[in-house]
Each structure stands twice: as structure tokens, then as C-alpha cells.
Design a protein around this motif. Structure first.
Motif: not given
Ligand code: FES
Ligand code: FES
Lengths: 732, 154
Positions: A223-225, A250-255, A257-268, A430-434
Motif C-alpha cells: 500500500q502506497k500513498c 512492515f512499513e517501508v521507507k522509500g525515497g 524517485d517516483l520510479h523507485g521504492l516509495l513509502d508504504g506498508v507491505a503485507v505478506v 495499477d491505475m493509481r500508480h501509473d
């Protein structure tokens, strides 16, 4: 043996037979491509001839439906002179030995056309030399028929399989001088060739990125913003860990760059459904930043305001446009707009990654694996040599999979979770993070003289910037048609700052510019009292090559004769102007040059009294050079590209509100459906020019041809897309 | 919860949340990956399977609702005559581009041809408009349905 000049190598294959490998700098092909630094690009090919006569050719490029996986091997097989049925094709992984593994820009054909044929021809020559040595006969007396070398004088023959091991030890010919077949004798190139993957597709074999399965694999969502680049402040992630099936959250702290890893929460979780279920319980606090104020409605207001002033940048100036308007007997002004678009690949973005012991193995449906591998290395802090990327078939690309955001997310999540994971986005993700096809606003002014000639044209293009520079795929070049054919012309641009990510989409730039320019030109034709075909041919004038202005996108120029040729062909095939159409029905013409391909299209459409649009038929005429390599696939691609344009024109727009994309699924961004899809008749004009690609250039004319048909049918000029937002009803 | 569902003629017992859509049971529990996920919202048809011969969107059907009904997926559609004709027509006319939608298209087409052996264009529009093809191979899908219908009459 190695020939250093052309980097062709022949060696004994494991298990016998010959392995041909070639690495060819593309300097010689720069002219056809207009590439600034062609030496940086090189091309590789691998061909194995086994003792049983089976030929294996490695397909180095990613496959996402464009048919490349068989087209490139067809070129080699033709010149090698083997039966297509004896050819097996293997998909390569991302491999540093193949520097240009990319599906994009319709470049595969022009880049590969000569070099891959030369590789095949060199192999054939070595097999002939091996047979000649065997028979003690001059090589010039030997010929080939598919899969064997013949000596007509003595009636002897040897199969390639029998000759391969010996051929592997012979000197390799110079690729530049190796004789190629006369195209008239082609057995494979130019023959309708079926996609070898279809039997697997129609039986549901696992072959796409989403189908990848590795031992011990868990399933992930991320889940990203929804406000692009928003920062994570806090979440209830601890509570998510207790939900059914969840293995890690877990929470992810990204950078940044919109093409790279962004902040979000991962659920596995143990299953994707459980991961996605748990995600719905997430409560996240975001810092949406200053971009939360951005909205499509504000963009439109800003564009109108900018249009009232002078352009910030002048892109091109010919003659004196104001003097031209002054002398014109008729001046027309019109404002055009096209919206942001999402790629809507049918297979949502996904990637499988397995991180262990500082190494990561990745299975990615990507169009562009090499930058993905670099991104993963930089983000995870590992060397690229610790990364292995398998290219997996992609369920559509359209430019979306040139970015590798899903790849770095999967790799990161696998690392933190300590297990192999398959990351799968929802349709809404997919539609909101294009990387959206950028919207654009065009403020046109055109001047016609007393004879209806276009003597002055200006466009104030209001487009978007990101961090001060023109946003990705939001630019326009100085060669935009009809520049170079109009005496007084001015193109200028102004930039609206944007934070949403943009990027290339099938026929980037052209897919929007084509709509705006070709619609306005149609408007001018009608204002001039001219038939649009005659008006177009008049602008193009006599056949000549107009060189491109210098710059990063300078290509081989624009051939007015080739453009006129396809316009005439499409007019003829569609019966343009021949038939009296019923009221409510009209035909529209549009033509466009992009990705080295010349295309003209006619759309016939009917608008009911209630305003419902029926697209009755589309005619496509294209000039992509001297050879259609695989007519079966070419027709499919051209039909698909034209219908892609029709679908976008009818029902697609992505709107931004408060920094977020409003639409999330196919109920609001409407993909073309069977009941809307007209027949598409495709014709190719074969000309004496090097073959070029067609994944993209058949798209741009479709949108304006439809809009122009609607004008012909109803008298209503369509100056913005999509059509679903227009009320075309005539009955109250 | 324990559920027993019959997929392609074989009963499978699975211990799973009853709300889990059939799509994910097929793909991730039973490892039948032919059925695809495209929207999760009954909008694209990529997940189409047959339930007692009728096409349904498996992303919308919870496993608890299946009961005794027989599920058929793309992996087994070739076991029917109509399914064979459809697959052969798809190969013959080289329908797919990326191929991702085609399992769903074939399931919808087979259900149509089973019900209406000689469909009109209108029948095809009605039966197939729930299946999105992003690559827009519609011209060939239509032609292939007609080709399969002919094969059925031969
Ligand atoms: S995934 Fe079920 S209809 Fe789209
Ligand atoms: S073939 Fe690509 S979505 Fe249909």
C-alpha cells in the motif's frame, strides 16, 4: 573462430553442432535510425545448430504481445535457409551480453533487420564451406535448400546437422560483405507465421509474470500513498500482523524517485487473498505534502490563463506568423485538450523476487529489465552481479513496463520478509500508480488565404513540468507536422508544474499531438471549403525529403511523398468521397508519421439521435518500408493499435483530484469492448525503404480520424477527449 | 472451513476461508494458473470459468457458494468438442497478442457456442462484451468464434 572486425564467433556447441554468436556495433545502422550515439548500442544473437538439424535461436527481447519473440528469429532463419518448423526459440534472461533488451519505440525492426539477416547468412556460408571441403568441390558450386547443402553437379547433399560440427571450426565470414538473399526468394520473411506460443496460451499454461511460482513463496501486497510520493507517518501495522494468514507486515521507507521504492506498508501472507484482505484493515497516516492541492480542473484553468499570454518557450519559428495571419482571408482559432491516460495493461503489475544470502533472483514481466536491475542494486545496496533477472512474458506493456517500480518493491519486500514473495498489485494500485500519458492543451490559430491554402499556423502548447523540466513524454519537437511545410509558423509551449508521474505510452507524444493537430487541420480543411484529402495533399506538396532539425530526436527526416502515398491509398480503399452516406454517418481522415512509419486512417462512424456513437469501420494504410516481415502479426498489431486509439478516444481519461487519481477500475476508465469494436481493414504500401516497426505508428491517426468522422456525421467539432464526456444527441 | 469443490471433474478438498473467491482457490491453492486476474470487480472477464457450463466471473464467486456445482477451467476446456474447435480456431487465426485475456475469452466463447451453435454478430457482442482485450484483438476473436462455429457444423 572469431572475426574481430564484426564480432562473429563460431564455436562447438555443447553436445555437438555449431554455436554462432554475434555482437554487432550498430554504427552502420545509425543512418536508418537517426541515433545520436549509435556506437553505444550493440546487438547480439545466438544460434545453435544441433547434429540432428534442430536450430535453436535465442529471443533476446522481452515479449509483451508485440510478436518479437518470433519476428527476430524469422530474420536469422530466412538467411540461414532452414525450415521454420525446425526452429526452436528460447527466451533469454537479462544478460549483460545483450545490451539492448527492450521492448519500446518500435525499434526492433529497424535495428535488427540487416544485422540478424547477416548473422544467418554467415552461418549458411560456413555450412556451405564445410560441405565444399567435404566434397572437395568449390563452394561456389554449392547451394542450399532448407536445412541442407546441395551439390547439383554430383547430386550430393549433406544436412546442416551433419555439417554443423565441422562448420564450427571454419573461419567466419565478414558480416558486412556476406551476401544476402534476394528478397524475391524469401521463404520465411513475408510469410504469415503463427505465434508459436498460442497453443500454450489457449490451454492456459502458466507463462505470465503472475503465474510464476517458486518454492516457499509467499504473497505480498504493497500500500502506497495515493497522492504520488506521499510520506508515511505512521500505521496500525502491528495489528495487521495478527490477521489470518499474515506472515509479515512492515512499513517501508522509500525515497523520492517516483520510479523507485516509495513509502508504504507491505503485507505478506500465505495467499494473495489473505494479504489483500489484511491490507483492507490498514490505517495509515500520510504526509501528502504540497502536491495534494493539484487537480485536473485547476490544470484546465491554468492552461486557459497561460494561453492568454505569450508562450514561455519558443519551439519553432518560421517566417512571420503574425504577418501571415494579417494577410490571411480567414483566421480560425480553436483550443484542444486531451486527458491523462493510464496504460491499463490487463495483467496488473507484479513481480516475484527471492532474496537470500545477499543475492536476489527476480522474475519480472518487464519491457526494460536492465534499469530495473540497476535500481534493485542501488536500493538494496548489493552489486548487480548478485542479481539475476528472468524476463517473463507480460500481459501487455504499452510502455508501462518500461518502469520497474514493481521490481524494486518485490525485491525489497522479499529481503525484509526473509522469504521469496510474489508481489501483485490490484487493478486500483495499477491505475493509481501509473506513469500517465500526460494531458495536454493546444491553443491553435490557423490562417487561410483566398484559395484555401494554409499560410500561417501557430500552436501555444500548454503542457506539464516536473521539477522544472518538461515532464516525461510531455514534450513536443520542432518537427511536429505540419512544420516545414507552412511558410509562417510558430510553436510555443508553457509549463504547468505537475507532481503526478508521467511516462511513455504506446506512440508517446504522438498519441496526443496527433489528435490535436489532425483535428485542427480537419477543421481548417472544412473552413477552407476543401476536401480533407485534397487539403492534406496540398500541404504535403510535391514528394521530397524534409530533413529533421538538429536535436536529440533528429531522425532520417520526413518524406512528403510517402505520407501522400498512404493518404491516397486509404482514400481509395475506403471509397472516400465516393459514397453518399446516410444522415448521421460520416467519414473522417487523419494521417500521422511516427516511429518511422507513415500511416493514414479513415474512420466511418454513425451517431444516433440520442447521441450514441457506433464506429462502423476503420481503414488503415501504412508505409513501413520494403518488407512486412510477418504479415499475420503485422495485421494484428495494426488492428490492435487502431482500436487502442478508438478505445482511448471513446472512453478513457484519468483525472487528478487533490493529488490523487480519481479512477480505479474499468467501470470509470472504459476499455474498448467487443460490441464497440469495428472491423479494421489494413493495407500496407510497400516502398523501397528499410523496414520499420508498427507497434506504435498505427495508433495516432485513429483518434482524430474518429473525431473527424463525428464532425462529418453531426457537424459537431470534437475538441477534447474522451468522447463519452460529449453530448452528441440531436433529439431533445 | 473445509470445502470440497469439483474442478475439471476432480474433487478437491481445501481448508480455506469461505469468502475466498474461486479465482484465488484455483490459482493459488490448486495451482491452476490459466484463469487470470485482471480487475477483481467483474469488469474484465479475465477470470471467467464455467459453473455447470455457464460462464461466471470467478473473482466474484466465494468458494462457500459453489456447493456441488461443477467448475470447468481453461485447462480442461479442450476436453469438450466445442472447446477443441474454439482452441483450434484461436490457433489457426493467430488471435492472441499478449494472450493474457484469452483464457477468459475462450471460456466465454465456448459457453456461447455451446448455447448458440451459429451465433450472429449480435450474439457475439452480447456474450463477449464482458471480456476485455486490452490488446484489442476483437476482430480476430469474432472471426475465430465464427470459424469454430463452422467447425462445429462440419
Ligand atoms: S478479474 Fe474477474 S472480472 Fe476481472
Ligand atoms: S491479447 Fe492482450 S489482453 Fe487480449
Amino acid at each position: 573462430m572469431l572475426n574481430r572486425r564484426n564480432f562473429l564467433r563460431a564455436s562447438l556447441a555443447v553436445g555437438g553442432g555449431m554455436l554462432l554468436s554475434a555482437r554487432i556495433p550498430l554504427g552502420a545502422y545509425a543512418a536508418t535510425l537517426g541515433k545520436a550515439s549509435p556506437d553505444a548500442v550493440s546487438l547480439n544473437a545466438y544460434v545453435r545448430i544441433a547434429p540432428d538439424g534442430k536450430i535453436t535461436i535465442t529471443a533476446k527481447n522481452p515479449e509483451c504481445g508485440q510478436g518479437i519473440k518470433i519476428m527476430l528469429p524469422m530474420l536469422i532463419a530466412e538467411e540461414l535457409d532452414v525450415a521454420w518448423a525446425d526452429v526452436q526459440i528460447e527466451q533469454a534472461d537479462l544478460d549483460p551480453r545483450y545490451p539492448a533488451q527492450i521492448a519500446g519505440g518500435s525499434q526492433a525492426t529497424p535495428v535488427n533487420w540487416l544485422p540478424l539477416r547477416q548473422v544467418g547468412a554467415a552461418g549458411r556460408q560456413m555450412l556451405i564451406a564445410a560441405a565444399a571441403a567435404e566434397w572437395n568441390a568449390p563452394a561456389t558450386d554449392c547451394t542450399t535448400s532448407p536445412g541442407q547443402v546441395l551439390h547439383a553437379a554430383s547430386g550430393r547433399s549433406l544436412s546442416y546437422g551433419e555439417l554443423a560440427t565441422k562448420a564450427a571450426t571454419l573461419p567466419v565470414p565478414n558480416l558486412k560483405t556476406v551476401p544476402l538473399k534476394d528478397p524475391k526468394t524469401f521463404n520465411i520473411i513475408g510469410k504469415p507465421t503463427r505465434n508459436i506460443e498460442v497453443p500454450r496460451i489457449v490451454t492456459g499454461q502458466p507463462m505470465f509474470g503472475i503465474d510464476v511460482s517458486v518454492p516457499g513463496m509467499l504473497y505480498a501486497v504493497f500500500q502506497k500513498c495515493d497522492v504520488h510520493g506521499g510520506k508515511l507517518i505512521g500505521s496500525n501495522v502491528a495489528a495487521i500482523r495478527t490477521l489470518p494468514g499474515v506472515r509479515a507486515a512492515f512499513e517501508v521507507k522509500g525515497g523520492k524517485d517516483l520510479h523507485g521504492l516509495l513509502d508504504g506498508v507491505a503485507v505478506v501472507a500465505d495467499s494473495w487473498w489473505q494479504a489483500n484482505r489484511a491490507r483492507q484493515q490498514l490505517e495509515i497516516t500520510w504526509d501528502e505534502g504540497d502536491i495534494a492541492g493539484q487537480s485536473s480542473s485547476d490544470f484546465a484553468a491554468t492552461a486557459n490563463r497561460m494561453a492568454a499570454g505569450n508562450p514561455e518557450i519558443i519551439l519553432r519559428r518560421d517566417g512571420d506568423v503574425n504577418a501571415g495571419f494579417g494577410k490571411a482571408t480567414h483566421v480560425l482559432e480553436a483550443a484542444y485538450h486531451y486527458p491523462f491516460l493510464s496504460h491499463i495493461d490487463l495483467e496488473p503489475q507484479n513481480c516475484t523476487a527471492s532474496f537470500a544470502d545477499g543475492k536476489v533472483e527476480i522474475w519480472a514481466p518487464t519491457q526494460n529489465p536492465a534499469p530495473g536491475s540497476k535500481l534493485v542494486a542501488a536500493t538494496l545496496g548489493i552489486r548487480e552481479s548478485a542479481i539475476k533477472v528472468h524476463m517473463v512474458r507480460a500481459g501487455g506493456g504499452f510502455g508501462r513496463r518500461l518502469s520497474n517500480d514493481y521490481m524494486v518493491e518485490a525485491a525489497w519486500i522479499s529481503k525484509v520478509a526473509g522469504a521469496p514473495v510474489k508481489l501483485l498489485w490490484t487493478r486500483e494500485d495499477d491505475m493509481r500508480h501509473d506513469f500517465y500519458r500526460p494531458a495536454g492543451y493546444h491553443f491553435f490559430k490557423g490562417g487561410l488565404d483566398a484559395d484555401g491554402n494554409l499560410v500561417a499556423l501557430s500552436d501555444h502548447f500548454v503542457t506539464f513540468s516536473l521539477d522544472g523540466a518538461v515532464a516525461n513524454s510531455a514534450d513536443m519537437g520542432p518537427a511536429e507536422y505540419p512544420a516545414r511545410m507552412i511558410e509562417n509558423l510558430e510553436f510555443g509551449a508553457s509549463l504547468i508544474p505537475l507532481r503526478a508521474p508521467t511516462g511513455p505510452m504506446r506512440a508517446p507524444r504522438s498519441n496526443g499531438l496527433g489528435f490535436a493537430f489532425q483535428s485542427f487541420l480537419d477543421e481548417l480543411a472544412h473552413a477552407a471549403g476543401k476536401d480533407p484529402v485534397a487539403f492534406a495533399l496540398n500541404i504535403l506538396g510535391k514528394p521530397r525529403l524534409l530533413p529533421d532539425p538538429p536535436g536529440p530526436r533528429a531522425g532520417p527526416g520526413f518524406d512528403t511523398g510517402r505520407m501522400a502515398g498512404v493518404i491516397k491509398l486509404v482514400a481509395e480503399k475506403s471509397g472516400w468521397g465516393k459514397e453518399k452516406l446516410p444522415s448521421g454517418t460520416g467519414m473522417g481522415l487523419a494521417y500521422y508519421f511516427s516511429h518511422l512509419g507513415y500511416f493514414a486512417e479513415v474512420v466511418k462512424a454513425t451517431v444516433s439521435g440520442a447521441g450514441a456513437i457506433t464506429v462502423d469501420k476503420v481503414w488503415v494504410a501504412g508505409d513501413i518500408g520494403s518488407q512486412i516481415i510477418n504479415p499475420l502479426n503485422a495485421e494484428n498489431q495494426a488492428q490492435g493499435a487502431a482500436l487502442d486509439g478508438i478505445g482511448a478516444a471513446l472512453g478513457q481519461a484519468v483525472l487528478i483530484d487533490g493529488g490523487k487519481v480519481v479512477q480505479g477500475n474499468f467501470d470509470t476508465v472504459l476499455p474498448l469492448r467487443m460490441r464497440q469494436a469495428p472491423p479494421v481493414e489494413v493495407h500496407f504500401l510497400v516502398t523501397d525503404h528499410p523496414p520499420t516497426g508498427l507497434g506504435e505508428p498505427a495508433l495516432p491517426p485513429a483518434l482524430p480520424a474518429l473525431a473527424n468522422a463525428i464532425f462529418a456525421a453531426t457537424g459537431k467539432r470534437i475538441r477534447s477527449l474522451p468522447l463519452k464526456d460529449h453530448d452528441l444527441s440531436t433529439t431533445a | 472451513m473445509q470445502y470440497t469443490i469439483t474442478v475439471n471433474g476432480v474433487p478437491h478438498s481445501v481448508d480455506i476461508d469461505g469468502e475466498t473467491p474461486v479465482l484465488w482457490v484455483l490459482r493459488d491453492t490448486l495451482d491452476l494458473k490459466g484463469t487470470k486476474f485482471g480487475c477483481g470487480a467483474a469488469q474484465c472477464g479475465a477470470c471467467t470459468v464455467h459453473l455447470n457450463g455457464l460462464p461466471i466471473r470467478s473473482c466474484q464467486m466465494p468458494i462457500a457458494a459453489v456447493g456441488d456445482a461443477a467448475i470447468t477451467t481453461i485447462e480442461a476446456i479442450g476436453q469438450t468438442k466445442v472447446g477443441q474447435h474454439v482452441q483450434a480456431a484461436w490457433i489457426d487465426l493467430d488471435v492472441p497478442q499478449c494472450g493474457y485475456c484469452q483464457a477468459g475469452q475462450i471460456m466465454s466463447a465456448t459457453a456461447l457456442l455451446t448455447r448458440v451453435p451459429a451465433p450472429t454478430d449480435h450474439d457475439i457482442n452480447e456474450a463477449m462484451s464482458g471480456n476485455v482485450c486490452r490488446c484489442a484483438t476483437y476482430t480476430r476473436i469474432r472471426a475465430a468464434i465464427k470459424r469454430a462455429a463452422e467447425a462445429g457444423r462440419a
